[in-house]
Design a protein around this motif. Structure first.
Motif, short mmCIF file in Angstrom:
data_model
loop_
_atom_site.label_atom_id
_atom_site.label_comp_id
_atom_site.label_asym_id
_atom_site.label_seq_id
_atom_site.Cartn_x
_atom_site.Cartn_y
_atom_site.Cartn_z
N GLY A 238 0.90 -1.26 -0.04
CA GLY A 238 0.18 0.13 -0.21
C GLY A 238 0.76 1.34 0.04
N SER A 239 1.86 1.09 0.70
CA SER A 239 2.60 2.50 0.86
C SER A 239 3.36 2.60 -0.35
CB SER A 239 3.76 2.31 2.12
OG SER A 239 3.31 2.14 3.20
N HIS A 240 3.98 1.43 -1.10
CA HIS A 240 4.56 1.57 -2.26
C HIS A 240 3.60 2.08 -3.71
CE1 HIS A 240 7.87 0.70 -5.27
NE2 HIS A 240 7.06 0.23 -5.94
N ALA A 241 2.06 1.61 -3.39
CA ALA A 241 1.31 2.08 -4.36
C ALA A 241 1.07 3.76 -4.25
CB ALA A 241 0.06 1.47 -3.95
N VAL A 242 1.05 4.15 -2.86
CA VAL A 242 1.00 5.53 -2.86
C VAL A 242 2.09 6.21 -3.35
CG1 VAL A 242 1.03 7.39 -1.01
CG2 VAL A 242 -0.62 5.34 -0.81
N MET A 243 3.18 5.90 -3.17
CA MET A 243 4.53 6.62 -3.39
C MET A 243 4.62 6.52 -4.98
SD MET A 243 7.73 6.19 -4.89
CE MET A 243 8.28 4.25 -4.44
N ALA A 244 4.26 5.33 -5.60
CA ALA A 244 4.46 5.28 -7.21
C ALA A 244 3.59 6.16 -7.71
CB ALA A 244 4.49 3.87 -7.46
N SER A 245 2.31 5.94 -7.37
CA SER A 245 1.38 6.72 -8.24
C SER A 245 1.51 8.29 -8.10
CB SER A 245 -0.09 6.58 -7.63
OG SER A 245 -0.25 6.82 -6.24
N VAL A 246 1.94 8.80 -7.16
CA VAL A 246 2.10 10.33 -7.01
C VAL A 246 3.29 10.53 -7.56
CG1 VAL A 246 2.76 12.37 -5.52
CG2 VAL A 246 1.01 10.39 -4.90
N MET A 247 4.61 9.95 -7.60
CA MET A 247 5.90 10.12 -8.28
C MET A 247 5.83 10.15 -9.44
SD MET A 247 9.47 8.14 -7.62
CE MET A 247 8.67 6.66 -8.39
N THR A 345 8.43 1.00 4.43
CA THR A 345 9.27 -0.28 3.46
C THR A 345 10.27 -1.15 4.29
OG1 THR A 345 9.04 0.75 1.60
CG2 THR A 345 10.50 -0.81 1.55
N VAL A 346 11.27 -0.43 5.04
CA VAL A 346 12.09 -0.88 5.99
C VAL A 346 11.52 -1.69 6.99
CG1 VAL A 346 13.98 -0.33 7.58
CG2 VAL A 346 13.84 0.60 5.37
N ALA A 347 10.66 -1.08 8.04
CA ALA A 347 9.95 -1.67 8.97
C ALA A 347 8.78 -2.79 8.60
CB ALA A 347 9.06 -0.81 9.84
N GLY A 348 8.26 -2.68 7.21
CA GLY A 348 7.53 -3.73 6.88
C GLY A 348 8.19 -4.85 6.48
N ALA A 349 9.16 -4.81 5.68
CA ALA A 349 10.05 -5.56 5.35
C ALA A 349 10.80 -6.60 6.62
CB ALA A 349 11.21 -5.39 4.28
N ALA A 350 11.22 -5.95 7.62
CA ALA A 350 11.54 -6.51 8.66
C ALA A 350 10.59 -7.23 9.53
CB ALA A 350 12.37 -5.47 9.63
N LEU A 351 9.23 -6.95 9.38
CA LEU A 351 8.31 -7.49 10.23
C LEU A 351 7.77 -8.69 9.41
CD1 LEU A 351 5.99 -7.50 12.14
CD2 LEU A 351 4.47 -6.00 10.70
N LEU A 352 7.70 -8.69 8.04
CA LEU A 352 7.44 -10.11 7.10
C LEU A 352 8.61 -10.91 7.16
CD1 LEU A 352 5.87 -11.39 5.12
CD2 LEU A 352 7.45 -10.18 3.24
N ASP A 369 6.91 -8.56 -2.94
CA ASP A 369 7.41 -7.85 -4.09
C ASP A 369 6.35 -7.64 -5.06
OD1 ASP A 369 9.46 -6.92 -2.46
OD2 ASP A 369 11.00 -8.36 -3.53
N SER A 370 5.71 -8.90 -5.48
CA SER A 370 4.78 -9.01 -6.61
C SER A 370 3.68 -8.14 -6.37
CB SER A 370 4.48 -10.30 -6.70
OG SER A 370 3.58 -10.55 -7.80
N LEU A 371 3.18 -8.17 -5.08
CA LEU A 371 1.79 -7.29 -4.98
C LEU A 371 2.15 -5.79 -4.80
CD1 LEU A 371 -0.17 -9.61 -2.36
CD2 LEU A 371 -0.86 -9.30 -4.50
N MET A 372 3.25 -5.57 -4.11
CA MET A 372 4.05 -4.23 -3.98
C MET A 372 3.97 -3.73 -5.43
SD MET A 372 7.37 -2.82 -2.23
CE MET A 372 8.70 -3.55 -3.61
N SER A 373 4.63 -4.38 -6.46
CA SER A 373 4.65 -3.69 -7.84
C SER A 373 3.45 -3.78 -8.55
CB SER A 373 5.63 -4.84 -8.45
OG SER A 373 7.02 -4.59 -7.99
N LEU A 374 2.68 -4.57 -8.45
CA LEU A 374 1.36 -4.72 -9.02
C LEU A 374 0.13 -3.58 -8.68
CD1 LEU A 374 -0.44 -6.27 -10.93
CD2 LEU A 374 -1.25 -7.77 -9.24
N THR A 375 0.27 -3.54 -7.36
CA THR A 375 -0.72 -2.29 -6.80
C THR A 375 -0.10 -1.09 -7.39
OG1 THR A 375 0.52 -2.22 -4.75
CG2 THR A 375 -1.44 -3.48 -4.95
N ILE A 402 -5.55 5.35 1.06
CA ILE A 402 -4.61 3.81 1.28
C ILE A 402 -4.09 4.24 2.51
CG2 ILE A 402 -3.01 2.49 0.53
CD1 ILE A 402 -3.41 3.31 -2.44
N VAL A 403 -3.36 5.27 2.90
CA VAL A 403 -2.72 5.55 3.93
C VAL A 403 -3.70 5.38 5.12
CG1 VAL A 403 -1.61 7.23 5.24
CG2 VAL A 403 -1.07 7.17 3.03
#
Length: 419
Positions: A238-247, A345-352, A369-375, A402-403
């Motif tokens: 979700g965080s990646h989707a927010v970042m990518a869409s705005v960027m 991303t850092v905290a979420g990846a460590a949690l996963l 990574d697949s869902l992150m990129s797909l969203t 999303i946030v």
């Protein structure tokens, strides 16, 4: 591998983190150039600004399509060969992008960007590779060091736009493709680095240790927490989707602002300079403070730092809504966007990682990574329509939903992480 002493294990981890960090420096150059130029090339070749979002959509679609196969390949053959495969696809993609610009064929451009995205799946996997042999108390720190290393290449990529254009013109390259020369050199160097230096393989070593009773718990408790893992995947994607869409839409928005300020007198240099500086600041936000967020995630816990990231993302989107028609406002919004993405991303990846057994990690990491990129691909593709219909502020308002969802669902991650 099971005979590794604690000292030897720590030395191997330090070496792996160093190699992965150097690879991220090189890979970040190609990523930064694609982010900055992809939308502009798409708009130029298609003749329609509304299609510019397909550039970021294509790079994320490529990463989404390749993430799970690459993770499965890593589980069988290790990180070294999987990262090398990513570099090969990125090299082919850069070549196709340059060819598409020369032939002025828009669909071919998207094919090349998809292949660059497939290579980016390898770059994303590097952060998980940093956790393969990490001790639990330093997992966030080690992961964040590799994420931080992308700063150098990621910032250099956008800043190389103007000199890249000059170099490209000097040797007769198509417009907006000169800086891809730097990408070709950097990706080749990263490929050689991984192939030669990432030995012994960190993932294969961790799997061997997990299969041996005497060393199975050296890297921490091997407990499966599926609910916490699912929240981690949702928060990261979700965080990646927010970042990518705005960027994705920021270069187009800035291009319109430059032409609005200078009118017909606006030049391509005006646009690339404004876009390059803004995206460089954004990428610096994405990676520059990641070690701080990694250390905080180790000390405060994973979910609190995920929520810190959401607070910064919310600040970014509100800035875009209320100050998005000013260059300074866009820069502030993009810096906060990068910082929020970094923390989540850092905290979420460590949690996963710590919510999954060693055997389950590659599969879930690939799914994440697949869902992150797909969203992100869906968000970037839709962002072009939202921008043309509702403006930059409207895009920020849509992303804010999303946030809010990530914040509301945070208890699921915290409860399972405490088990």
């Amino acid at each position: 591998m099971s005979a590794l002493t604690t000292e030897a294990l720590h030395a191997l981890q330090r070496r792996s983190v160093l190699v992965l960090s150097l690879g991220q420096v090189l890979g970040g150059i190609a990523f930064g150039a694609t982010v900055s130029l992809g939308a502009l090339l798409a708009a130029d070749l298609s003749g329609d600004d509304a299609l510019s979002g397909l550039a970021t959509a294509s790079v994320t679609l490529g990463a989404a399509a390749f993430a799970i196969p690459l993770a499965r390949f890593a589980a069988r053959r290790g990180r070294r060969l999987s990262l090398t495969a990513g570099n090969l696809f990125a090299l082919l993609g850069v070549g196709i992008v340059i060819l598409s610009a020369a032939l002025r064929v828009f669909p071919l451009l998207l094919v090349g960007i998809v292949m660059i995205g497939m290579g980016n799946a390898g770059n994303l996997q590097s952060r998980f590779a940093a956790t393969d042999l990490a001790s639990p108390q330093h997992r966030g720190r080690d992961l964040s060091i590799v994420v931080w290393s992308t700063t150098i290449g990621g910032v250099a990529g956008p800043l190389l736009l103007t000199p890249g254009e000059a170099l490209g013109q000097a040797i007769g390259m198509p417009p907006l493709t000169g800086s891809y020369l730097f990408s070709l050199v950097a990706q080749t160097a990263a490929l050689v680095l991984y192939l030669v230096a990432l030995r012994p393989d960190p993932l294969l070593t961790a799997l061997n240790m997990a299969a041996t009773p005497s060393t199975a718990t050296v890297l921490g408790a091997d407990v499966d927490r599926p609910v916490s893992a699912r929240y981690a995947i949702f928060a990261v994607s979700g965080s990646h989707a927010v970042m990518a869409s705005v960027m994705a839409m920021t270069p187009i928005h800035l291009s319109h602002m430059a032409h609005g300020a200078h009118g017909a007198a606006a030049t391509s240099t005006d646009v690339t300079l404004l876009v390059g500086v803004t995206i460089a600041l954004h990428v610096a936000g994405m990676y520059g403070l990641s070690p701080v967020f990694g250390i905080l995630a180790d000390r405060w816990g994973r979910v609190p730092v995920v929520l810190l990231g959401q607070a910064m993302l919310a600040g970014s989107l509100l800035t875009a809504i209320f100050a998005g028609e000013h260059a300074a406002g866009v820069m502030v919004a993009l810096i906060l966007l990068g910082l929020g993405w970094s923390a989540a991303t850092v905290a979420g990846a460590a949690l996963l990682t710590e919510s999954s057994t060693v055997q389950m990690r590659p599969r879930r990491q690939g799914l994440s990574d697949s869902l992150m990129s797909l969203t992100a691909a869906v968000g970037a593709a839709g962002a072009g329509f939202v921008l043309t219909q509702f403006g930059y502020g409207g895009l920020g308002g849509v992303a804010l939903v999303i946030v809010v969802a990530i914040i509301v669902l945070a208890p699921f991650g915290r409860i399972r992480a405490a088990v």
